[in-house]
Design an enzyme around this catalytic site. Structure first.
Site, PDB file in Angstrom:
ATOM      1  N   ALA A 111     -26.727  -2.689 -68.456  1.00 25.26           N
ATOM      2  CA  ALA A 111     -26.095  -1.405 -68.117  1.00 25.26           C
ATOM      3  C   ALA A 111     -25.569  -0.671 -69.339  1.00 25.26           C
ATOM      4  O   ALA A 111     -25.345   0.532 -69.298  1.00 25.26           O
ATOM      5  CB  ALA A 111     -24.954  -1.631 -67.130  1.00 25.26           C
ATOM      6  N   TYR A 234      -3.369 -11.773 -71.643  1.00 31.22           N
ATOM      7  CA  TYR A 234      -4.101 -10.761 -70.886  1.00 31.22           C
ATOM      8  C   TYR A 234      -3.663  -9.348 -71.256  1.00 31.22           C
ATOM      9  O   TYR A 234      -4.226  -8.733 -72.146  1.00 31.22           O
ATOM     10  CB  TYR A 234      -4.060 -11.014 -69.363  1.00 31.22           C
ATOM     11  CG  TYR A 234      -5.157 -10.229 -68.692  1.00 31.22           C
ATOM     12  CD1 TYR A 234      -6.407 -10.783 -68.455  1.00 31.22           C
ATOM     13  CD2 TYR A 234      -4.980  -8.870 -68.413  1.00 31.22           C
ATOM     14  CE1 TYR A 234      -7.442 -10.017 -67.935  1.00 31.22           C
ATOM     15  CE2 TYR A 234      -6.003  -8.102 -67.893  1.00 31.22           C
ATOM     16  CZ  TYR A 234      -7.230  -8.674 -67.651  1.00 31.22           C
ATOM     17  OH  TYR A 234      -8.257  -7.917 -67.151  1.00 31.22           O
TER      18      TYR A 234
HETATM   19  P1  NAD Z   1     -17.915 -10.455 -62.081  1.00 26.69           P
HETATM   20  O1  NAD Z   1     -18.251 -11.339 -63.226  1.00 26.69           O
HETATM   21  O2  NAD Z   1     -17.865 -11.043 -60.728  1.00 26.69           O
HETATM   22  O3  NAD Z   1     -18.932  -9.219 -62.012  1.00 26.69           O
HETATM   23  C1  NAD Z   1     -19.467  -8.634 -63.157  1.00 26.69           C
HETATM   24  C2  NAD Z   1     -20.654  -7.758 -62.805  1.00 26.69           C
HETATM   25  O4  NAD Z   1     -21.110  -7.116 -64.003  1.00 26.69           O
HETATM   26  C3  NAD Z   1     -21.872  -8.502 -62.239  1.00 26.69           C
HETATM   27  O5  NAD Z   1     -22.477  -7.697 -61.256  1.00 26.69           O
HETATM   28  C4  NAD Z   1     -22.790  -8.612 -63.466  1.00 26.69           C
HETATM   29  O6  NAD Z   1     -24.174  -8.735 -63.144  1.00 26.69           O
HETATM   30  C5  NAD Z   1     -22.501  -7.299 -64.122  1.00 26.69           C
HETATM   31  N1  NAD Z   1     -22.847  -7.255 -65.546  1.00 26.69           N
HETATM   32  C6  NAD Z   1     -22.299  -7.969 -66.575  1.00 26.69           C
HETATM   33  N2  NAD Z   1     -22.872  -7.605 -67.737  1.00 26.69           N
HETATM   34  C7  NAD Z   1     -23.771  -6.641 -67.449  1.00 26.69           C
HETATM   35  C8  NAD Z   1     -24.674  -5.855 -68.222  1.00 26.69           C
HETATM   36  N3  NAD Z   1     -24.757  -5.965 -69.546  1.00 26.69           N
HETATM   37  N4  NAD Z   1     -25.474  -4.969 -67.573  1.00 26.69           N
HETATM   38  C9  NAD Z   1     -25.425  -4.830 -66.220  1.00 26.69           C
HETATM   39  N5  NAD Z   1     -24.570  -5.532 -65.443  1.00 26.69           N
HETATM   40  C10 NAD Z   1     -23.771  -6.421 -66.058  1.00 26.69           C
HETATM   41  O7  NAD Z   1     -16.537  -9.762 -62.477  1.00 26.69           O
HETATM   42  P2  NAD Z   1     -15.314  -9.172 -61.648  1.00 26.69           P
HETATM   43  O8  NAD Z   1     -14.190 -10.150 -61.736  1.00 26.69           O
HETATM   44  O9  NAD Z   1     -15.735  -8.636 -60.319  1.00 26.69           O
HETATM   45  O10 NAD Z   1     -14.909  -7.977 -62.624  1.00 26.69           O
HETATM   46  C11 NAD Z   1     -15.264  -6.647 -62.405  1.00 26.69           C
HETATM   47  C12 NAD Z   1     -14.155  -5.750 -62.938  1.00 26.69           C
HETATM   48  O11 NAD Z   1     -12.945  -6.022 -62.200  1.00 26.69           O
HETATM   49  C13 NAD Z   1     -13.803  -6.022 -64.411  1.00 26.69           C
HETATM   50  O12 NAD Z   1     -13.490  -4.790 -65.028  1.00 26.69           O
HETATM   51  C14 NAD Z   1     -12.570  -6.874 -64.328  1.00 26.69           C
HETATM   52  O13 NAD Z   1     -11.759  -6.808 -65.463  1.00 26.69           O
HETATM   53  C15 NAD Z   1     -11.900  -6.255 -63.121  1.00 26.69           C
HETATM   54  N6  NAD Z   1     -10.857  -7.079 -62.485  1.00 26.69           N
HETATM   55  C16 NAD Z   1     -11.052  -8.403 -62.235  1.00 26.69           C
HETATM   56  C17 NAD Z   1     -10.027  -9.151 -61.677  1.00 26.69           C
HETATM   57  C18 NAD Z   1     -10.194 -10.625 -61.381  1.00 26.69           C
HETATM   58  O14 NAD Z   1      -9.179 -11.305 -61.207  1.00 26.69           O
HETATM   59  N7  NAD Z   1     -11.383 -11.126 -61.280  1.00 26.69           N
HETATM   60  C19 NAD Z   1      -8.814  -8.536 -61.325  1.00 26.69           C
HETATM   61  C20 NAD Z   1      -8.668  -7.179 -61.551  1.00 26.69           C
HETATM   62  C21 NAD Z   1      -9.698  -6.449 -62.143  1.00 26.69           C
END
Ligand code: NAD
Ligand code: NA
Length: 396
Positions: A111, A234
């Site tokens: 992406a 964090y």
């Molecule tokens: P995740 O690892 O479950 O999902 C990541 C997604 O990004 C996947 O769909 C993956 O295929 C995609 N991805 C990664 N690299 C890519 C690339 N180069 N090209 C295309 N797609 C790519 O992560 P998540 O925990 O759902 O995190 C998503 C967002 O939510 C992040 O910004 C994270 O900081 C935020 N977030 C997470 C939490 C938590 O506790 N997990 C809490 C609050 C916010």
């Protein structure tokens, strides 16, 4: 083949297609059980295959009948080798969407690249014309910059001082001290390059210039704040600098979208077990204590509950979108409840290997972690042969 979990460090090397399907179907059932949302109709989800992004795609499709395009970076299956879970999740999502008569297509690629942005725009033009919601939910340790070609690596480090505190190895349940030395200036810059807002802005710029954003289109990216105990690694560490940048970028994008009356938001979400968060020291211990407390009070949510509530109670209420003093949507409100935080802080002080199974929800952590890879679901026969070679039809 018969597929079992094979753990290595913070990851699981295998994933189960039937279990991933079950995970997706459970999330779809949840969204349907909450009733229709007067929400988006044509949605692009960047990072659509796991975690919050997958939940956003499911909520869009099955909460408000939206057509969805998903972008992700997942490993396809190979003979004798399972796909990554996000691949099987997306296959299951597309099959369910198809059955429900909903448009769903996916692009598997980087992406951060110009190519994937162009492919996405071409697909929107060909199939949907314009989109009204863009969810930006990437979590990645690396980003190759599309202009300079430099490969940036993000790090999870404190800034300034060495950090020492407790952590848990959730596989073994052993609580121990972890010490992390402070980052270099370069580490901060690299982490901001990967997890900051530049790529989000590049996406929105490309979509706007291509004319594929509908009037009033909205975009939402996800952030995290969390408790005092995780602050040094964090929110006040390298990743926090990236989140500050992401949050600031929302205002810049809103300015850029003025001519179509569009708006960019950051939603601060709850700490949850995902592939991304499992790799961050200290967080798994915090999550296991948090889960125990929130489950006892009946306020525990997973990704799908969080995002269903984000859409139905924040983004699409037909009223103004409530934000905090920094302009952020807060769906971490139940996590950050002072009573809950006070209890976590107290438990944290006394947490040991011996008492963690009693005072924390280590079992819940482990089970959520296995679920990420399609393991541990009721109604899936894990002793049966599974076809790992199933493929997503029409995947770009
Ligand atoms: P995740 O690892 O479950 O999902 C990541 C997604 O990004 C996947 O769909 C993956 O295929 C995609 N991805 C990664 N690299 C890519 C690339 N180069 N090209 C295309 N797609 C790519 O992560 P998540 O925990 O759902 O995190 C998503 C967002 O939510 C992040 O910004 C994270 O900081 C935020 N977030 C997470 C939490 C938590 O506790 N997990 C809490 C609050 C916010
Ligand atoms: Na995601």
């Amino acid at each position: 083949m018969i597929i079992e979990p094979r753990m290595r460090g913070f990851i699981c090397l295998t994933s189960h297609p039937k279990g991933c399907e079950k995970n997706v179907l459970n999330q779809i059932d949840y969204v349907k059980s909450k009733g229709a949302i007067d929400g988006p109709k044509k949605v692009l989800v960047i990072g659509a295959s796991t975690g919050f992004g997958l939940a956003s795609r499911i909520t869009s499709a099955f909460g408000s009948d939206a057509a969805t395009i998903g972008v992700f970076f997942e490993k396809a299956p190979a003979e004798g080798k399972t796909a990554s879970p996000g691949y099987y999740n997306s296959l299951a999502f597309e099959a369910a969407a198809g059955k429900a008569g909903l448009y769903a297509k996916s692009i598997n690629g980087d992406a951060f690249s110009n190519e994937v942005k162009e492919q996405t725009i071409d697909l929107i033009k060909a199939d949907l014309g314009q989109i009204d919601l863009v969810i930006y939910s990437l979590a990645s340790p690396v980003r190759q910059h599309p202009v300079t070609g430099v490969l940036h690596r993000s790090v999870l480090k404190p800034i300034g001082d060495t950090f020492t505190d407790k952590t848990v190895d959730f596989h073994t349940g052993i609580v121990s001290d972890v010490t992390i030395t402070p980052c270099s200036d370069e580490d901060i810059a690299n982490t901001v390059e990967v997890m900051g807002g530049e790529d989000w802005a590049m996406w929105m710029d490309a979509l706007l210039n291509a004319g594929v954003l509908a009037d009033g289109a909205m975009t939402v990216a996800y952030s995290y704040i969390g408790p005092k105990v995780t602050e040094p690694v964090y929110r006040k560490g390298t990743i926090g600098m990236a989140k500050d940048h992401l949050e600031a970028t929302a205002f810049k994008i809103t300015d850029d979208l003025a001519k179509i009356g569009g708006k960019a938001f950051v939603s601060v979400n709850k700490a949850l077990v995902t592939q991304a968060s499992s790799a961050i020291p200290v967080i798994p211990l915090y999550i296991s204590l948090l889960y125990k407390i929130m489950k006892a009070e009946g306020t525990h949510e997973g990704c799908i509950e969080q995002i269903q509530r984000l859409f139905s109670a924040r983004l699409y209420t037909n009223g103004t979108i409530p934000v905090d003093e920094k302009g952020r949507i807060r769906i971490d409100d139940w996590e950050m409840n002072p009573e809950v935080q006070k209890e976590v802080a107290e438990l944290w002080k006394g947490a040991t290997t011996e008492n963690l199974t009693a005072i924390g929800d280590l079992a819940g952590y482990k089970s959520d972690f296995l679920n990420l890879f399609g393991f541990g679901f009721d109604g899936v026969d894990y002793a049966a042969e599974a076809n790992e070679m199933v493929e997503i039809p029409g995947l770009i």
